[in-house]
Enzyme design. Structure first.
Site, short mmCIF file in Angstrom:
data_model
loop_
_atom_site.label_atom_id
_atom_site.label_comp_id
_atom_site.label_asym_id
_atom_site.label_seq_id
_atom_site.Cartn_x
_atom_site.Cartn_y
_atom_site.Cartn_z
N HIS A 114 1.84 -1.89 0.31
CA HIS A 114 3.05 -2.44 0.90
C HIS A 114 2.71 -3.34 2.09
CE1 HIS A 114 5.16 0.44 -1.58
NE2 HIS A 114 6.33 0.05 -1.11
N HIS A 148 1.01 6.95 4.21
CA HIS A 148 -0.19 6.26 4.67
C HIS A 148 -0.59 6.74 6.05
CE1 HIS A 148 -0.87 3.35 1.49
NE2 HIS A 148 0.40 2.98 1.53
#
Length: 358
Positions: free
Chosen positions: A118, A177
Site C-alpha cells: 500500500h 505492517h
C-alpha cells in the site's frame, strides 16, 4: 535474529500506542488505508489522468505494475512478518504474555509484510501525479510565475507527504505492517517512479512489447517461486499464518495472496497495451474530438462510472486457478475500457450529434 526481534517489538509498542491514543481517528485511518490500496490506481487515478494526459496515464500504469512486481519480489526475498501474527508466534515475550493487538476487516493480508504494498503503490502513483502537475509550471519564466511555481511546488509536495504519512500510519494502526515496512515501501515506490521519469520508450511501446514484458514478469516471478520451492523454501509461508491468526476467517481474502496481485497487474498492463494499439483508440483519441474539453469530461465521467460497475462483478473463489484467469480478464478489461471502449463510444456519440445539428 536479535536485531529484527527488537525492531519488531518496538514496532508493536508503536502499534499499541496508535490503537490506544488514536482510537478517535479510526474511521479516518481505515479510509486512508483504502486510499493507499493499489487497486485504486486502476479504478480511480488512471481513468482521471489518462483522459487529461495520455502520457501521464500510461506512465501511471507502468509504474504501478512494475512497482507492485518489485514489491512481490522484495516480499519473497525479505520474508517480512506482519504484526498481527508475529505477536502470536514470537518467543521474546516472557510467560507467553504476548501483547494484544486489535484487528480490523482489512488487517488480514495474506502475503509477507515487507515492504508495504500500500505504501509503495501510493508513493509511486502520487509521485507520478505530483511531478506531472509540476511539469506544467516549470516552463513559466517571468518572476511572478516563478514565485507561483515555488508555492505550487511546496504545496503539492506537502500534500504528497501528508498522504504518504497518513497511509503509513493507517497501515501500522490496523496492525498489518510494522513501521519500518511502510517506510521502506514509501522510498521503494519513489525510486520506481523516478526511474520511469527517464524511460520515454513506454509511450511508443507496441502490443508485442507489452506482451513480451508481461511474459517476462510472469516467467521470472513463477521461475523464482519454483526454484526456491525446489530448494524447499515455501514462498507462500505467510498464507497459513494469516489463516491461523486472523481474528475472523471472513476477513481472509484470496485477492490479497501474492499471485493474485501479480495476475491483477499483468492483466492491467496487457489491457493497456491492447487498448493503446487498437483502432478504437486511434479513431477516438487521435481525432478532432480528442482536443475538446467536453470530450475529455465525458470520457472521465463515463470511465469512472463504468469502472465502478466492475466492482459488482464478483469472481468465484472456490477454484484458485479459475480465480486467477478471471481476475486477469477483469483487470485487462478495466484499462481497455478507459483507453478504447469509452472514448470510442463518446466519439461516436459526439459525431452523430454533430451530424444531426448540421
Amino acid at each position: 535474529s536479535i536485531k529484527m526481534d527488537l525492531l519488531h517489538s518496538n514496532g508493536v509498542l508503536i502499534i499499541q500506542h496508535l490503537q490506544r491514543d488514536y482510537r478517535a481517528y479510526q474511521d479516518f485511518l481505515n479510509f486512508m488505508s483504502h486510499v493507499g490500496d493499489p487497486r485504486n490506481i486502476f479504478s480511480i487515478y488512471f481513468p482521471l489522468w489518462f483522459q487529461l494526459n495520455q502520457v501521464v496515464g500510461t506512465k501511471m500504469i507502468w509504474v504501478a505494475v512494475i512497482g507492485d512486481w518489485f514489491n512481490l519480489i522484495f516480499k519473497w526475498i525479505l520474508f517480512g512478518h506482519r504484526p498481527y501474527w508475529w505477536v502470536q508466534e514470537t518467543m521474546i515475550y516472557p510467560n507467553q504474555s504476548s501483547p494484544c493487538l486489535e484487528q480490523f476487516p482489512i488487517t488480514c493480508e495474506t502475503g509477507p509484510g515487507s515492504p508495504s504494498g500500500h505504501a509503495m503503490g501510493s508513493s509511486c502513483v502520487w509521485y507520478v501525479m505530483v511531478t506531472a502537475a509540476l511539469s506544467y509550471t516549470v516552463r513559466w519564466k517571468d518572476k511572478s510565475a516563478v514565485t507561483l511555481h515555488r508555492l505550487t511546488w511546496s504545496f503539492l509536495w506537502s500534500i504528497f507527504w501528508i498522504i504518504q504519512i497518513s497511509v503509513c500510519i493507517s497501515r501500522v494502526f490496523i496492525a498489518t505492517h510494522f513501521p519500518h515496512q511502510v517506510i521502506l515501501g514509501v522510498f521503494a515506490g519513489i525510486l520506481v517512479a523516478e526511474a520511469f521519469e527517464h524511460t520515454p520508450a513506454i509511450q511508443t511501446a507496441s502490443l508485442r512489447m507489452y506482451i513480451k514484458t508481461n511474459l517476462f514478469l510472469f516467467i521470472f516471478a513463477l521461475g523464482f517461486y519454483l526454484v526456491l520451492k525446489l530448494l524447499d523454501i515455501d514462498l507462500l509461508w505467510s498464507v497459513p499464518k494469516a489463516k491461523k491468526w486472523c481474528a475472523n476467517p471472513d476477513w481472509i481474502n484470496i485477492d490479497t495472496t501474492p499471485f493474485a496481485g501479480l495476475v491483477r497487474n499483468l492483466g492491467a498492463l496487457f489491457g493497456l497495451g491492447l487498448g493503446i494499439n487498437s483502432k478504437m483508440f486511434i479513431t477516438s483519441c487521435k481525432g478532432q474530438n480528442s482536443c475538446k474539453i467536453s470530450f475529455r469530461i465525458l470520457c472521465i465521467a463515463a470511465s469512472l462510472a463504468t469502472l465502478q460497475l466492475y466492482n459488482f462483478v464478483k469472481i468465484p473463489t472456490h477454484t484458485e486457478y479459475l480465480f486467477y484467469i478471471l481476475s486477469f480478464c477483469k483487470s485487462a478489461a478495466m484499462p481497455l475500457t478507459v483507453v478504447a471502449l469509452v472514448p470510442y463510444c463518446v466519439h461516436s456519440l459526439m459525431r452523430t450529434t454533430e451530424k444531426k445539428l448540421n
